[in-house]
Design an enzyme around this catalytic site. Structure first.
Site, short mmCIF file in Angstrom:
data_model
loop_
_atom_site.label_atom_id
_atom_site.label_comp_id
_atom_site.label_asym_id
_atom_site.label_seq_id
_atom_site.Cartn_x
_atom_site.Cartn_y
_atom_site.Cartn_z
N SER A 29 0.81 -1.22 0.00
CA SER A 29 0.00 0.00 0.00
C SER A 29 0.84 1.27 0.00
O SER A 29 1.60 1.51 -0.92
CB SER A 29 -0.96 -0.04 1.19
OG SER A 29 -1.92 0.97 1.12
N ASP A 44 -1.05 1.74 -3.98
CA ASP A 44 -1.98 0.76 -4.56
C ASP A 44 -3.35 1.36 -4.83
O ASP A 44 -4.30 0.64 -5.15
CB ASP A 44 -2.09 -0.48 -3.68
CG ASP A 44 -2.78 -0.22 -2.34
OD1 ASP A 44 -2.74 0.94 -1.87
OD2 ASP A 44 -3.35 -1.17 -1.78
N ASP A 75 -5.74 2.92 -2.97
CA ASP A 75 -6.95 2.75 -2.14
C ASP A 75 -7.13 3.91 -1.16
O ASP A 75 -8.08 3.92 -0.38
CB ASP A 75 -6.96 1.40 -1.42
CG ASP A 75 -5.84 1.23 -0.40
OD1 ASP A 75 -5.02 2.15 -0.23
OD2 ASP A 75 -5.78 0.14 0.22
N ALA A 121 -9.39 9.37 8.24
CA ALA A 121 -8.79 10.67 7.93
C ALA A 121 -7.70 10.55 6.87
O ALA A 121 -7.45 11.48 6.11
CB ALA A 121 -8.21 11.29 9.20
N ASN A 122 -7.07 9.37 6.77
CA ASN A 122 -6.01 9.16 5.79
C ASN A 122 -6.52 9.04 4.35
O ASN A 122 -5.73 8.92 3.41
CB ASN A 122 -5.17 7.93 6.15
CG ASN A 122 -5.97 6.64 6.15
OD1 ASN A 122 -6.95 6.47 5.43
ND2 ASN A 122 -5.55 5.69 6.98
N ARG A 147 -3.15 5.10 21.47
CA ARG A 147 -3.41 3.80 20.84
C ARG A 147 -2.09 3.14 20.52
O ARG A 147 -1.18 3.77 19.97
CB ARG A 147 -4.23 3.99 19.57
CG ARG A 147 -4.62 2.69 18.88
CD ARG A 147 -5.40 2.96 17.59
NE ARG A 147 -4.56 3.50 16.54
CZ ARG A 147 -3.85 2.75 15.68
NH1 ARG A 147 -3.87 1.44 15.78
NH2 ARG A 147 -3.12 3.33 14.75
N SER A 189 0.47 0.88 18.46
CA SER A 189 0.67 0.50 17.07
C SER A 189 0.42 -1.00 16.91
O SER A 189 0.63 -1.79 17.83
CB SER A 189 2.10 0.83 16.64
OG SER A 189 2.42 0.22 15.41
N THR A 245 2.11 -2.77 14.66
CA THR A 245 3.27 -3.38 14.01
C THR A 245 4.60 -3.12 14.70
O THR A 245 5.59 -3.75 14.36
CB THR A 245 3.39 -2.87 12.55
OG1 THR A 245 3.47 -1.44 12.58
CG2 THR A 245 2.20 -3.30 11.72
N ARG A 265 0.79 5.71 19.84
CA ARG A 265 0.46 6.95 19.14
C ARG A 265 -0.42 7.82 20.03
O ARG A 265 -1.36 7.34 20.67
CB ARG A 265 -0.24 6.65 17.82
CG ARG A 265 0.58 5.69 16.96
CD ARG A 265 0.13 5.65 15.52
NE ARG A 265 0.83 4.61 14.79
CZ ARG A 265 2.07 4.70 14.33
NH1 ARG A 265 2.76 5.80 14.52
NH2 ARG A 265 2.64 3.69 13.68
#
Length: 528
Positions: free
Chosen positions: A52, A268, A270, A361-362, A488, A490, A492, A497
């Site tokens: 992505s 990609d 999206d 939001a992204n 929150r 992460s 990975t 964050r």
């Protein structure tokens, strides 16, 4: 360390997630896709090789369920097990999955596969194909496609082409022909000008958008930038939706004129965000929150004109700007639901509405329409008692449904949706931006010893562990006007964050840093 089952991103502290280490994992996802197809009575499953918006050196795989949705949660756990089992235990685990899921391995599974433009995607696709072949699955390899295109193909196949044909021509024609009918003969309207600057992130979106541009002609002039798909090292580098969103500046390769409407997608295709530079060269972002409010308001107006009885809802995450939530619920009178971060969570909530609108939001999002809405449209469009104004609105809604790729967030489809709404309203970027004023905000990250100590509830908005952290956050939030903050972990990496909002940028920054200090002191922060 377990490998993430949908994406395999490069970890900050090791290289186990780099593309060159993924062949055996992607092979196993090929195996899994056949198992999933068999579980779904032979329906086609999608396998997309992509990372992505991540850097070019990373790669991964997305598994697409029969109606274009993301993999069912229970099967995410099975995928993780399959990805991490020792080689000599692989056959045994496949057998265990087959037994636990009551799968008949004598039958044949079906898989569609696609890949993005990364140099590693070709070899990883071959690994996936080998896994599918090992399970005697039937496969169709679409080669280089956007992620949303593969979702579309899978849905078309499993609806017996009721959604369309699983081909690039069908995908482009369905979206673009509906767009052209909605546009009509007048391309300029009010302050709206039919021209955009398009940043393709040097990925597959920059290829497919040229097919869109050819299909729609002068209805919308698309000036394509960052389309160097055959050049190594440039994918998502200082360009694309993620870069524009996080860096709050135009991408490399795009030098827009003042007030030019600009669009960036990711590698990609999206995700999509809009932005512009004003006459003072100040940057203005129109992100997923802005797209959601624009679309929700327009759809609400059309539905009211149709007279149809449908339930509309907009789904957000905690990262949505507080001003957008207020505007949607109080100004547009559209119900708002909040869910945990992740497109799969938004999508699953959205389908609970007759018309469900969701955007992170992204810039990743779409609109989904229930069978109830489509059935009502079919009936009322042939109902002689429907008024002319109702018929016109219903025809508009039916065309709007065809502009939208309901199966997943689709940057190109969403772009044409935005252009449709702006044209209908006769708006330029200023009028769009002025619908409401974003609260100043700040996003920070804290490196911690173990991200798993952070536990949250209420769609990530409340921290339940470690004890006392939420009380400390509440105490500092109460010191700021319009203050809001949450943390929150992460998914990975060992990072937490921190998101904060307040009435001024100075206060938002101060609040974010105070909450960051709380995490460092109470959740095992590591000084950098």
């Amino acid at each position: 360390m377990e490998r993430s089952l949908i994406y395999y991103f490069k970890n900050l502290f090791s290289n186990i997630y780099r593309a060159e280490d993924l062949d055996h994992v992607v092979f196993r996802m090929g195996v899994l896709s056949v198992l999933r197809s068999l579980k779904c009575n032979g329906q086609t499953i999608g396998l997309m090789i992509t990372a992505s918006h991540n850097q070019e050196a990373d790669n991964g795989v997305k598994v697409v369920d029969p109606l274009g949705e993301m993999l069912e949660p229970a099967w995410e756990e099975l995928a993780t097990d399959l990805a991490n089992v020792a080689d000599d235990q692989l056959d045994a685990v496949v057998g265990q999955i087959a037994d636990s899921q009551h799968i008949d391995l004598s039958k044949t599974g079906s898989v569609f596969i696609g890949r993005d433009t990364r140099p590693s995607s070709d070899s990883l696709a071959k690994a996936a194909l080998a896994g599918i072949a090992a399970m005697s699955g039937v496969v169709k390899d679409y080669g280089i496609v956007t992620t949303p295109m593969l979702h579309y193909y899978v849905t078309c196949q499993n609806t017996h082409e009721a959604y369309g044909k699983p081909t690039a021509d069908s995908y482009i024609k369905k979206i673009c022909s509906a767009f052209l009918k909605l546009r009509g003969q007048t391309h300029e309207k009010g302050n709206y000008k039919p021209e955009i600057e398009f940043d393709g992130a040097n990925g597959v979106g920059s290829v497919i958008v040229k097919d869109f541009a050819q299909a729609i002609g002068d209805a919308l002039k698309i000036n394509v930038h960052n389309d160097r798909v055959n050049e190594v090292g440039v994918l998502n580098k200082e360009c694309g939706a993620e870069f524009v969103k996080t860096q709050q500046k135009p991408p490399k390769g795009v030098e827009p004129a003042a007030n030019a409407r600009c669009v960036s997608v990711d590698g990609d295709a999206d995700r999509v965000v809009y932005y512009y530079l004003d006459q003072n060269n100040k940057f203005h972002l129109l992100d997923g929150d802005r797209i959601a409010t624009l679309v929700a308001g327009h759809i609400m107006e059309i539905v009211k004109k149709t007279g149809l009885e449908v339930k509309i809802g907009l789904v957000q995450t905690a990262y949505a700007n507080g001003s957008s939530t207020t505007y949607i619920s109080e100004k547009l009178n559209v119900p708002v639901a909040c869910v945990s971060t992740g497109v799969k969570n938004l999508h699953r909530k959205a389908v609970e509405f007759d018309i469900g609108i969701y955007f992170e939001a992204n810039g990743h999002g779409t609109v989904v329409f229930s069978d109830n809405v489509k059935d009502q449209l079919d009936r009322q469009l042939t109902n002689p008692s429907s008024s002319k104004s109702q018929l016109a609105a219903m025809k508009e809604l039916a065309l709007l449904i065809n502009v939208i790729n309901e199966t997943v967030g689709d940057a190109l489809s969403d772009m044409l949706l935005v252009e449709t709404v702006l044209h209908a309203r006769g708006w330029d970027v200023h009028e769009w931006l002025n619908t409401y004023q974003d609260l100043p905000n700040r996003l920070l990250k804290v490196v911690v010893k173990d991200r798993n100590v952070i536990e949250t509830t209420d769609a990530n908005r409340k921290c339940t562990s470690p004890a006392g952290v939420q009380d400390a956050i509440d105490e500092v939030v109460n010191k700021f006007k319009n203050g809001r903050s949450f943390i929150r972990a992460s998914g990975t990496e060992d990072v937490v964050r921190v998101y904060a909002e307040a009435d001024t940028q100075e206060n938002a920054d101060q609040l974010a840093n105070l909450v960051k200090k709380i995490v460092e002191d109470m959740a095992g922060g590591i000084n950098q």
